[in-house]
Design a protein around this motif. Structure first.
Motif, PDB file in Angstrom:
ATOM      1  N   LYS A 402       0.828  -1.201   0.000  1.00 26.06           N
ATOM      2  CA  LYS A 402       0.000   0.000   0.000  1.00 26.06           C
ATOM      3  C   LYS A 402       0.865   1.255   0.000  1.00 26.06           C
ATOM      4  O   LYS A 402       0.570   2.238  -0.691  1.00 26.06           O
ATOM      5  CB  LYS A 402      -0.925  -0.003   1.220  1.00 26.06           C
ATOM      6  N   GLU A 403       1.942   1.220   0.794  1.00 28.01           N
ATOM      7  CA  GLU A 403       2.831   2.378   0.847  1.00 28.01           C
ATOM      8  C   GLU A 403       3.506   2.626  -0.497  1.00 28.01           C
ATOM      9  O   GLU A 403       3.732   3.771  -0.890  1.00 28.01           O
ATOM     10  CB  GLU A 403       3.891   2.164   1.940  1.00 28.01           C
ATOM     11  N   MET A 404       3.809   1.568  -1.212  1.00 34.15           N
ATOM     12  CA  MET A 404       4.444   1.693  -2.522  1.00 34.15           C
ATOM     13  C   MET A 404       3.423   1.886  -3.655  1.00 34.15           C
ATOM     14  O   MET A 404       3.782   1.982  -4.824  1.00 34.15           O
ATOM     15  CB  MET A 404       5.289   0.444  -2.824  1.00 34.15           C
ATOM     16  N   LYS A 405       2.104   1.899  -3.281  1.00 33.67           N
ATOM     17  CA  LYS A 405       1.010   2.078  -4.257  1.00 33.67           C
ATOM     18  C   LYS A 405       1.044   0.990  -5.331  1.00 33.67           C
ATOM     19  O   LYS A 405       0.939   1.260  -6.525  1.00 33.67           O
ATOM     20  CB  LYS A 405       1.089   3.457  -4.911  1.00 33.67           C
ATOM     21  N   LEU A 406       1.188  -0.259  -4.836  1.00 38.33           N
ATOM     22  CA  LEU A 406       1.276  -1.391  -5.756  1.00 38.33           C
ATOM     23  C   LEU A 406       0.105  -2.350  -5.582  1.00 38.33           C
ATOM     24  O   LEU A 406       0.172  -3.516  -5.992  1.00 38.33           O
ATOM     25  CB  LEU A 406       2.589  -2.148  -5.515  1.00 38.33           C
ATOM     26  N   THR A 407      -0.984  -1.874  -5.006  1.00 43.59           N
ATOM     27  CA  THR A 407      -2.113  -2.762  -4.723  1.00 43.59           C
ATOM     28  C   THR A 407      -3.143  -2.782  -5.846  1.00 43.59           C
ATOM     29  O   THR A 407      -4.076  -3.580  -5.804  1.00 43.59           O
ATOM     30  CB  THR A 407      -2.814  -2.309  -3.426  1.00 43.59           C
ATOM     31  N   ASP A 408      -3.034  -1.886  -6.851  1.00 43.91           N
ATOM     32  CA  ASP A 408      -3.993  -1.843  -7.957  1.00 43.91           C
ATOM     33  C   ASP A 408      -3.567  -2.860  -9.016  1.00 43.91           C
ATOM     34  O   ASP A 408      -2.592  -2.654  -9.737  1.00 43.91           O
ATOM     35  CB  ASP A 408      -4.048  -0.437  -8.568  1.00 43.91           C
ATOM     36  N   ASN A 409      -4.346  -3.925  -9.113  1.00 43.62           N
ATOM     37  CA  ASN A 409      -3.986  -4.998 -10.048  1.00 43.62           C
ATOM     38  C   ASN A 409      -4.419  -4.722 -11.479  1.00 43.62           C
ATOM     39  O   ASN A 409      -4.201  -5.549 -12.365  1.00 43.62           O
ATOM     40  CB  ASN A 409      -4.608  -6.327  -9.578  1.00 43.62           C
ATOM     41  N   ASP A 410      -5.055  -3.572 -11.716  1.00 43.50           N
ATOM     42  CA  ASP A 410      -5.514  -3.258 -13.074  1.00 43.50           C
ATOM     43  C   ASP A 410      -4.387  -2.739 -13.952  1.00 43.50           C
ATOM     44  O   ASP A 410      -4.557  -2.618 -15.169  1.00 43.50           O
ATOM     45  CB  ASP A 410      -6.639  -2.206 -13.024  1.00 43.50           C
ATOM     46  N   PHE A 411      -3.245  -2.387 -13.356  1.00 39.97           N
ATOM     47  CA  PHE A 411      -2.145  -1.806 -14.113  1.00 39.97           C
ATOM     48  C   PHE A 411      -0.999  -2.801 -14.247  1.00 39.97           C
ATOM     49  O   PHE A 411      -0.622  -3.463 -13.284  1.00 39.97           O
ATOM     50  CB  PHE A 411      -1.628  -0.526 -13.437  1.00 39.97           C
TER      51      PHE A 411
END
Length: 419
Positions: A402-411
């Protein structure tokens, strides 16, 4: 150090080939697993240590991504293609803008010329092909002076003739004023206000016909001439009917028992019948000709004014075109600004670097799996404590993503722009 060495091996391989062989990728995943397993064993699976390890892992992966120029070029290729497409669109928009700007300039120059013509024509009308006399023409006023008494004559004649034909009862005294009855107007209103209105408005019917004839003379064609002939025939027929009705009343008043009934054969040989027709119809024709002459002189009285009026209409039309052109120009400029903004945005992405999210998440999962496996096999803790420790490590791994903003699996990729 093992992870860094793997990245070094991976970087060298990518300089030679576009993609790593499957066995090399599998070796990298195993190495991440082993690194997680070893680090967890040394740190006794502590979540706080896992957080630091994951941050180091991310920083190392990011640094290696920045250095992999071939891979970055491959990842940036779609953005470059999109940027080139936008540049082509921009060139088209700029070409369209220049065309409309040129048209707008020509339109403005035309409007300025028309304003100049409106001022100059007053000083030099012949320069613009206007044959105009600034002073009023004598012919117009002479014709107007002639028209006024003829109009009064027609008013008196048709009031008297219509009253005699429709309402008047002839007596011996009335025969003297059979056509021109000085009391026709007052007698008509004394008899009835409807009679008065009728005999008063009949002259205006003839004058209206004269105005219609004048307007129709401006037209051309056989059909137009046939209409003019029909109007003149109708006017003549109405005058003839008035004369016939008046003469019939006079004839019936004077006839004896031996006289035949009054008919058209008798009327055609009566001088007074033709006098009534000519007193009305011929004078009406003269009135129409004078009226037509005056109207034409009035139209030619001030050709400069007509010229200026035409120029004003032309300017009005050009102003309407100018407004439409302004909307087009504004639309083109807004589109150009929008496209330039997109090009600049894409350029900032090209200048930056692209972070492969899916690939990192794969290695992140391998590292976390090794960490969890060490907790399960190498750390001596009660089962409930292990479960708590695993959950804490899972929460710490999720917090890291979450801190690295890597939780969006659409990208597939994360772009770091260079501003």
């Amino acid at each position: 150090m093992a992870i860094k060495n793997l990245f070094a091996v991976r970087n060298t391989a990518e300089q030679k080939e576009e993609a790593l062989p499957k066995e090399d990728k599998e070796q990298i995943r195993i190495t991440y697993y082993q690194s997680g397993f070893a680090a967890s064993t040394k740190a006794s699976g502590k979540p706080i240590v896992l957080q630091a390890c994951l941050q180091n892992l991310f920083a190392s992966f990011e640094d290696q991504c920045r250095r992999q120029e071939l891979e970055q070029e491959k990842l940036k290729q779609p953005y470059k293609e999109e940027q080139e497409r936008l540049r082509t669109e921009l060139r088209k928009l700029e070409t369209g803008l220049s065309i409309f700007e040129e048209k707008d300039l020509q339109n403005n120059q035309h409007i300025e010329k028309l304003h100049k013509d409106m001022i100059d024509v007053k000083h030099d009308p012949e320069k613009y092909g206007v044959e105009a006399d600034k002073r009023p023409k004598a012919q117009f006023y002479i014709g107007l002076l002639v028209l006024l008494p003829i109009t009064l004559y027609l008013l008196v004649f048709y009031v008297s003739a219509s009253y005699s034909a429709f309402f008047k009862e002839f007596t011996i005294d009335a025969l003297v004023a059979a056509i021109f009855d000085k009391d026709a107007f007052t007698n008509a209103f004394n008899d009835s206000w409807l009679e008065g209105i009728l005999v008063t408005t009949i002259p205006f019917v003839f004058m209206g016909l004269g105005y219609v004839i004048h307007m129709m003379q401006k037209g051309r064609g056989i059909l137009n001439y046939l209409k003019l002939t029909a109007l003149l025939l109708v006017t003549f027929a109405f005058d003839a009917l008035l004369a016939y009705a008046i003469e019939q009343k006079i004839y019936d008043f004077n006839k004896t028992l031996t006289d035949p009934p009054y008919d058209l054969s008798i009327a055609l040989f009566e001088a007074q019948f033709w006098m009534i027709i000519f007193a009305g119809f011929v004078v009406y024709i003269i009135w129409g000709l004078v009226f037509d002459f005056i109207m034409k002189e009035y139209e030619n009285l001030d050709k400069i004014k007509v010229f200026i009026q035409n120029k004003k209409e032309e300017i009005k039309n050009l102003q309407r075109v100018k407004e439409e052109m302004g909307e087009k120009l504004s639309e083109f400029r807004n589109q150009i600004i929008e496209v330039k903004g997109k090009i600049a945005e894409i350029q900032s992405k090209i200048n930056g670097f692209i972070f492969p999210i899916k690939e990192y998440l794969l290695y992140h999962t391998q590292y976390k799996e090794g960490w969890f496996q060490a907790i399960m096999t190498e750390i001596a803790l009660p089962s409930n404590k292990k479960e708590e420790l695993l959950q804490s490590c899972e929460d710490m791994a999720d917090l890291h993503l979450k801190e690295m903003k890597l939780t969006d699996n659409d990208f597939q990729h994360l772009v770091y722009s260079k501003n």
